[in-house]
Design a protein around this motif. Structure first.
Motif, PDB file in Angstrom:
ATOM      1  N   MET A   1       9.896   6.892  12.383  1.00 44.47           N
ATOM      2  CA  MET A   1       9.677   6.970  10.948  1.00 44.47           C
ATOM      3  C   MET A   1       8.234   7.398  10.697  1.00 44.47           C
ATOM      4  N   SER A   2       8.029   8.394   9.870  1.00 41.20           N
ATOM      5  CA  SER A   2       6.681   8.870   9.595  1.00 41.20           C
ATOM      6  C   SER A   2       6.097   8.115   8.406  1.00 41.20           C
ATOM      7  N   SER A   3       4.775   8.005   8.433  1.00 47.82           N
ATOM      8  CA  SER A   3       4.122   7.346   7.307  1.00 47.82           C
ATOM      9  C   SER A   3       3.604   8.408   6.347  1.00 47.82           C
ATOM     10  N   VAL A   4       3.608   8.073   5.096  1.00 47.05           N
ATOM     11  CA  VAL A   4       3.154   8.982   4.049  1.00 47.05           C
ATOM     12  C   VAL A   4       1.827   8.462   3.513  1.00 47.05           C
ATOM     13  N   THR A   5       0.850   9.346   3.449  1.00 43.53           N
ATOM     14  CA  THR A   5      -0.429   8.978   2.846  1.00 43.53           C
ATOM     15  C   THR A   5      -0.477   9.570   1.453  1.00 43.53           C
ATOM     16  N   ARG A   6      -0.675   8.728   0.494  1.00 40.89           N
ATOM     17  CA  ARG A   6      -0.808   9.174  -0.885  1.00 40.89           C
ATOM     18  C   ARG A   6      -2.292   9.330  -1.197  1.00 40.89           C
ATOM     19  N   THR A   7      -2.606  10.304  -2.013  1.00 40.28           N
ATOM     20  CA  THR A   7      -3.986  10.522  -2.427  1.00 40.28           C
ATOM     21  C   THR A   7      -4.065  10.353  -3.934  1.00 40.28           C
ATOM     22  N   SER A   8      -5.081   9.645  -4.370  1.00 38.67           N
ATOM     23  CA  SER A   8      -5.232   9.359  -5.791  1.00 38.67           C
ATOM     24  C   SER A   8      -6.698   9.459  -6.191  1.00 38.67           C
ATOM     25  N   SER A   9      -6.941   9.956  -7.392  1.00 34.29           N
ATOM     26  CA  SER A   9      -8.276   9.945  -7.981  1.00 34.29           C
ATOM     27  C   SER A   9      -8.227   9.047  -9.204  1.00 34.29           C
ATOM     28  N   GLY A  10      -9.158   8.136  -9.296  1.00 32.67           N
ATOM     29  CA  GLY A  10      -9.230   7.250 -10.453  1.00 32.67           C
ATOM     30  C   GLY A  10     -10.540   7.459 -11.184  1.00 32.67           C
ATOM     31  N   VAL A  11     -10.467   7.475 -12.491  1.00 36.28           N
ATOM     32  CA  VAL A  11     -11.670   7.623 -13.316  1.00 36.28           C
ATOM     33  C   VAL A  11     -11.865   6.321 -14.069  1.00 36.28           C
ATOM     34  N   THR A  12     -13.029   5.723 -13.915  1.00 34.44           N
ATOM     35  CA  THR A  12     -13.309   4.462 -14.585  1.00 34.44           C
ATOM     36  C   THR A  12     -14.799   4.352 -14.867  1.00 34.44           C
ATOM     37  N   ALA A  13     -15.160   3.323 -15.528  1.00 33.01           N
ATOM     38  CA  ALA A  13     -16.570   3.020 -15.798  1.00 33.01           C
ATOM     39  C   ALA A  13     -16.804   1.557 -15.432  1.00 33.01           C
ATOM     40  N   SER A  14     -18.053   1.189 -15.312  1.00 33.70           N
ATOM     41  CA  SER A  14     -18.381  -0.201 -14.994  1.00 33.70           C
ATOM     42  C   SER A  14     -17.910  -1.111 -16.131  1.00 33.70           C
ATOM     43  N   THR A  15     -17.730  -2.370 -15.816  1.00 30.31           N
ATOM     44  CA  THR A  15     -17.264  -3.333 -16.809  1.00 30.31           C
ATOM     45  C   THR A  15     -18.164  -3.382 -18.049  1.00 30.31           C
ATOM     46  N   PRO A  16     -19.496  -3.424 -17.903  1.00 28.21           N
ATOM     47  CA  PRO A  16     -20.341  -3.441 -19.110  1.00 28.21           C
ATOM     48  C   PRO A  16     -20.166  -2.181 -19.969  1.00 28.21           C
ATOM     49  N   VAL A  17     -20.010  -1.029 -19.339  1.00 30.06           N
ATOM     50  CA  VAL A  17     -19.829   0.210 -20.094  1.00 30.06           C
ATOM     51  C   VAL A  17     -18.479   0.197 -20.799  1.00 30.06           C
ATOM     52  N   LEU A  18     -17.428  -0.213 -20.097  1.00 30.49           N
ATOM     53  CA  LEU A  18     -16.115  -0.305 -20.736  1.00 30.49           C
ATOM     54  C   LEU A  18     -16.142  -1.263 -21.922  1.00 30.49           C
ATOM     55  N   ALA A  19     -16.783  -2.421 -21.735  1.00 32.65           N
ATOM     56  CA  ALA A  19     -16.860  -3.410 -22.819  1.00 32.65           C
ATOM     57  C   ALA A  19     -17.586  -2.830 -24.032  1.00 32.65           C
ATOM     58  N   ALA A  20     -18.689  -2.133 -23.794  1.00 28.97           N
ATOM     59  CA  ALA A  20     -19.446  -1.542 -24.900  1.00 28.97           C
ATOM     60  C   ALA A  20     -18.637  -0.463 -25.618  1.00 28.97           C
ATOM     61  N   ARG A  21     -17.917   0.340 -24.854  1.00 29.53           N
ATOM     62  CA  ARG A  21     -17.104   1.396 -25.472  1.00 29.53           C
ATOM     63  C   ARG A  21     -15.980   0.801 -26.314  1.00 29.53           C
ATOM     64  N   LEU A  22     -15.326  -0.221 -25.791  1.00 32.65           N
ATOM     65  CA  LEU A  22     -14.246  -0.855 -26.546  1.00 32.65           C
ATOM     66  C   LEU A  22     -14.791  -1.529 -27.811  1.00 32.65           C
ATOM     67  N   ALA A  23     -15.927  -2.200 -27.690  1.00 34.40           N
ATOM     68  CA  ALA A  23     -16.521  -2.870 -28.858  1.00 34.40           C
ATOM     69  C   ALA A  23     -16.925  -1.840 -29.916  1.00 34.40           C
ATOM     70  N   ALA A  24     -17.442  -0.688 -29.482  1.00 33.24           N
ATOM     71  CA  ALA A  24     -17.875   0.342 -30.427  1.00 33.24           C
ATOM     72  C   ALA A  24     -16.698   0.907 -31.225  1.00 33.24           C
ATOM     73  N   ARG A  25     -15.514   0.881 -30.658  1.00 34.47           N
ATOM     74  CA  ARG A  25     -14.340   1.365 -31.383  1.00 34.47           C
ATOM     75  C   ARG A  25     -13.981   0.462 -32.555  1.00 34.47           C
TER      76      ARG A  25
END
Length: 71
Positions: A1-25
């Protein structure tokens, strides 16, 4: 049985930046923001190779980092 490697790119920001962006909304309470941030991280399936692109600065910088990762 062969194994499959999945590749993924995730885009995120640090928790303080996310919190500030959400609060600004202005659409969520502080408690809602804390709850949402608590759900922000997750585990990827086994066999997934992931690259995380930090989006803590200008939009153009985040886009450039993402494009560099996927091209």
């Amino acid at each position: 049985m062969s194994s499959v490697t999945r590749t993924s790119s995730g885009v995120t920001a640090s928790t303080p930046v996310l919190a500030a962006r959400l609060a600004a909304r202005g659409r969520e309470s502080e408690a809602d923001i804390r709850e949402r941030l608590g759900r922000a991280s997750f585990d990827l399936p086994p066999g997934t190779r992931a690259t995380v692109v930090a989006n803590d600065g200008a939009v153009e910088d985040g886009v450039a980092r993402l494009l560099a990762d996927i091209l």
